[in-house]
Design a protein around this motif. Structure first.
Motif, mmCIF file in Angstrom:
data_model
loop_
_atom_site.group_PDB
_atom_site.id
_atom_site.type_symbol
_atom_site.label_atom_id
_atom_site.label_comp_id
_atom_site.label_asym_id
_atom_site.label_seq_id
_atom_site.Cartn_x
_atom_site.Cartn_y
_atom_site.Cartn_z
ATOM 1 N N THR A 1 -4.290 1.095 -1.893
ATOM 2 C CA THR A 1 -5.516 0.764 -1.173
ATOM 3 C C THR A 1 -5.504 -0.712 -0.831
ATOM 4 O OG1 THR A 1 -6.741 0.276 -3.190
ATOM 5 C CG2 THR A 1 -6.849 2.525 -2.376
ATOM 6 N N GLY A 2 -4.393 -1.413 -1.052
ATOM 7 C CA GLY A 2 -4.252 -2.812 -0.730
ATOM 8 C C GLY A 2 -4.477 -3.051 0.737
ATOM 9 N N PRO A 3 -4.627 -4.291 1.166
ATOM 10 C CA PRO A 3 -5.340 -4.568 2.405
ATOM 11 C C PRO A 3 -5.100 -3.559 3.509
ATOM 12 C CG PRO A 3 -4.443 -6.603 1.535
ATOM 13 C CD PRO A 3 -3.949 -5.494 0.654
ATOM 14 N N PHE B 1 -9.879 -10.745 0.937
ATOM 15 C CA PHE B 1 -10.394 -9.478 1.453
ATOM 16 C C PHE B 1 -10.222 -8.368 0.421
ATOM 17 C CE2 PHE B 1 -9.774 -5.437 3.587
ATOM 18 C CZ PHE B 1 -10.880 -5.372 4.423
ATOM 19 N N GLU B 2 -9.047 -8.322 -0.184
ATOM 20 C CA GLU B 2 -8.764 -7.277 -1.162
ATOM 21 C C GLU B 2 -9.707 -7.377 -2.352
ATOM 22 O OE1 GLU B 2 -4.901 -5.475 -3.584
ATOM 23 O OE2 GLU B 2 -4.700 -7.196 -2.241
ATOM 24 N N GLN B 3 -9.941 -8.593 -2.843
ATOM 25 C CA GLN B 3 -10.832 -8.771 -3.989
ATOM 26 C C GLN B 3 -12.276 -8.412 -3.632
ATOM 27 O OE1 GLN B 3 -10.242 -12.817 -5.236
ATOM 28 N NE2 GLN B 3 -8.342 -12.367 -6.357
ATOM 29 N N ALA B 4 -12.704 -8.805 -2.438
ATOM 30 C CA ALA B 4 -14.074 -8.496 -2.021
ATOM 31 C C ALA B 4 -14.274 -6.988 -1.915
ATOM 32 C CB ALA B 4 -14.375 -9.168 -0.688
ATOM 33 N N MET B 5 -13.333 -6.288 -1.296
ATOM 34 C CA MET B 5 -13.448 -4.848 -1.127
ATOM 35 C C MET B 5 -13.361 -4.105 -2.462
ATOM 36 S SD MET B 5 -14.104 -4.169 1.996
ATOM 37 C CE MET B 5 -15.146 -5.655 1.860
ATOM 38 N N ALA B 6 -12.653 -4.670 -3.405
ATOM 39 C CA ALA B 6 -12.539 -4.036 -4.713
ATOM 40 C C ALA B 6 -13.846 -4.113 -5.477
ATOM 41 C CB ALA B 6 -11.421 -4.700 -5.515
ATOM 42 N N GLN B 7 -14.623 -5.179 -5.248
ATOM 43 C CA GLN B 7 -15.837 -5.397 -6.022
ATOM 44 C C GLN B 7 -17.086 -4.763 -5.415
ATOM 45 O OE1 GLN B 7 -16.454 -9.453 -7.450
ATOM 46 N NE2 GLN B 7 -14.271 -9.882 -7.181
ATOM 47 N N THR B 8 -17.096 -4.562 -4.088
ATOM 48 C CA THR B 8 -18.298 -4.011 -3.479
ATOM 49 C C THR B 8 -18.473 -2.538 -3.851
ATOM 50 O OG1 THR B 8 -19.465 -3.619 -1.408
ATOM 51 C CG2 THR B 8 -17.077 -3.391 -1.344
ATOM 52 N N ARG B 9 -19.730 -2.138 -4.025
ATOM 53 C CA ARG B 9 -20.027 -0.746 -4.344
ATOM 54 C C ARG B 9 -20.170 0.102 -3.091
ATOM 55 N NH1 ARG B 9 -24.915 -0.037 -8.217
ATOM 56 N NH2 ARG B 9 -25.929 -1.330 -6.633
ATOM 57 N N ARG C 1 -11.950 1.281 -3.280
ATOM 58 C CA ARG C 1 -12.145 2.205 -4.397
ATOM 59 C C ARG C 1 -13.465 2.955 -4.284
ATOM 60 N NH1 ARG C 1 -8.237 3.970 -7.153
ATOM 61 N NH2 ARG C 1 -7.504 1.863 -7.669
ATOM 62 N N ALA C 2 -14.489 2.291 -3.770
ATOM 63 C CA ALA C 2 -15.787 2.951 -3.623
ATOM 64 C C ALA C 2 -15.691 4.133 -2.657
ATOM 65 C CB ALA C 2 -16.832 1.947 -3.128
ATOM 66 N N PHE C 3 -14.849 4.016 -1.627
ATOM 67 C CA PHE C 3 -14.641 5.122 -0.690
ATOM 68 C C PHE C 3 -14.000 6.307 -1.411
ATOM 69 C CE2 PHE C 3 -12.590 7.575 2.583
ATOM 70 C CZ PHE C 3 -13.417 7.479 3.689
ATOM 71 N N ILE D 1 -6.066 9.849 1.761
ATOM 72 C CA ILE D 1 -6.967 9.323 2.793
ATOM 73 C C ILE D 1 -6.218 8.585 3.884
ATOM 74 C CG2 ILE D 1 -8.866 7.704 3.211
ATOM 75 C CD1 ILE D 1 -9.785 8.266 0.306
ATOM 76 N N ILE D 2 -5.337 7.664 3.458
ATOM 77 C CA ILE D 2 -4.619 6.828 4.417
ATOM 78 C C ILE D 2 -3.813 7.709 5.372
ATOM 79 C CG2 ILE D 2 -2.883 5.018 4.703
ATOM 80 C CD1 ILE D 2 -5.498 4.078 3.426
ATOM 81 N N GLY D 3 -3.938 7.411 6.656
ATOM 82 C CA GLY D 3 -3.200 8.151 7.672
ATOM 83 C C GLY D 3 -3.982 9.306 8.282
ATOM 84 N N ARG D 4 -5.182 9.583 7.777
ATOM 85 C CA ARG D 4 -5.972 10.692 8.314
ATOM 86 C C ARG D 4 -7.152 10.151 9.121
ATOM 87 N NH1 ARG D 4 -7.095 14.910 3.465
ATOM 88 N NH2 ARG D 4 -7.589 16.273 5.250
ATOM 89 N N ASN D 5 -7.576 10.923 10.106
ATOM 90 C CA ASN D 5 -8.778 10.587 10.856
ATOM 91 C C ASN D 5 -10.008 10.892 9.984
ATOM 92 O OD1 ASN D 5 -11.145 11.400 12.784
ATOM 93 N ND2 ASN D 5 -9.735 10.202 14.061
ATOM 94 N N CYS D 6 -11.056 10.117 10.158
ATOM 95 C CA CYS D 6 -12.248 10.275 9.321
ATOM 96 C C CYS D 6 -12.915 11.641 9.456
ATOM 97 C CB CYS D 6 -13.280 9.197 9.666
ATOM 98 S SG CYS D 6 -12.803 7.529 9.187
#
Length: 343
Positions: free
Chosen positions: A4-6, A21-29, A49-51, A62-67
């Motif tokens: 899940t890195g950048p 960016f990686e640290q911010a995204m890791a901490q947000t809920r 991780r929250a996703f 998840i990675i590589g798939r359309n939403c």
């Protein structure tokens, strides 16, 4: 953050920017993902991780798939169309739609999406944040159900009052006492008016005082302007509304016979408030003030009539009181209820 890195792919942020960016995204809920519109089918290239926690999928799923893989049988396609339109126009959109987790359970997703451009103004990514608002939708559904039930209760209550009125009329005619039945029906109708406009929000456990006051007194001031209302959104328990309704009815009929509403110029002020003075600390107070009526010389005979005896009995049952004073300018009255009945 494992994979899940950048970003997955050659366009990853680098150095300190990528680390922050990686640290911010890791901490947000808040669940966050980025998609790459330059690749076929605009796949997800980053998720935090929250996703993963929100959807139940791991990053490798998840990675590589359309939403769209989060959509399901009951996802509203109108909301999906709004998403497609925003992607097509490179615009910001906020939608709420039903999505599905890996285990098949559904959740209401408040999705915010928008474009991200590079230093040359070229579209590079689409940013998406997801927030589970299922509890809000559940609360709204419960509120809608409660209001629907309140409307049904209101309909049935009107029928009950109508039946009571018919019984009173028939009984009055059979006993040759039409005047008695008329007075009883007036009080029944006052009770009905006090509850009718407030039942829609009675599910909250309390009723707005001002709505009941205006509904009860409206027939006594058909053109408006004779009765002046002074109050806010103070609420009280439903049981107290019956006492307020009957008391105001008796005060109004008394005023029409003897007081400010018996002529063309008198007025009545009705105020409701929470009182914290030393005499009535912790009370809901409804004040009645008459002005401009005929001269007052003591209490009229109606003071000791049946109507006020009924009111006193009802108020006593609710631990309330009615205080009346005949001043030179007209009747001044105050209804008091314990503060436990106000809100």
């Amino acid at each position: 953050m494992e994979n899940t890195g950048p970003f997955a792919g050659p366009d990853a942020f680098s150095g300190a920017t990528g680390l922050l960016f990686e640290q911010a995204m890791a901490q947000t809920r808040m669940a966050v993902c980025l998609t790459d519109p330059r690749q076929k089918d605009d796949p997800i290239v980053f998720c935090n991780r929250a996703f993963e926690n929100l959807t139940g999928y791991g990053s490798d799923e998840i990675i590589g798939r359309n939403c769209r893989f989060l959509q399901g049988p009951h996802t509203d396609q109108k909301q999906v169309s709004k998403i497609r339109e925003a992607l097509k126009n490179q615009s910001v959109a906020v939608v709420e739609l039903l999505n599905y987790r890996k285990d098949g359970s559904s959740f209401w997703n408040a999705l915010h999406l928008g474009p991200i451009y590079d230093e040359n103004g070229e579209l590079k990514y689409f940013f998406g944040s997801q927030w589970d608002v299922s509890e809000i939708h559940l609360a709204q559904a419960e509120e809608r159900n409660a209001k629907a039930m309140a409307r049904e209760v209101s309909h049935r209550l009107k029928n009950v009052f109508a039946v009571i009125g018919a019984i009173v009329n028939i009984t009055g005619r059979s006993m040759d006492a039409p005047e008695v039945s008329r007075k009883i029906n007036q009080r029944v109708q006052a009770l009905g008016r006090s509850y009718e406009p407030t039942l829609d929000d009675a599910f909250l456990g309390t009723i707005e005082v001002g709505q009941a006051v205006r509904a009860v007194l409206a027939p006594y001031d058909p053109e408006g302007g004779r009765i002046i209302y002074l109050g806010n959104g103070l609420r009280t328990e439903p049981n107290a509304i019956s006492a307020i309704g009957l008391t105001l009815h008796e005060l109004a009929t008394n005023s029409i016979k003897y007081g400010a509403l018996s002529n063309d110029t008198g007025t009545v002020e009705v105020e409701w408030r929470q009182d914290n003075d030393r005499h009535h600390r912790g009370s809901l107070v409804v004040c009645w003030r008459e002005r401009g009526g005929p001269p007052v010389d003591g209490a009229p005979d109606e003071d000791n009539g049946t109507g006020f005896r009924i009111v006193d009995t009802l108020l006593d049952h609710l631990d309330g009181t009615l205080e009346r004073k005949w001043e030179a300018e007209g009747l001044q009255a105050e209804i008091h209820f314990p503060i436990g009945r106000a809100g």
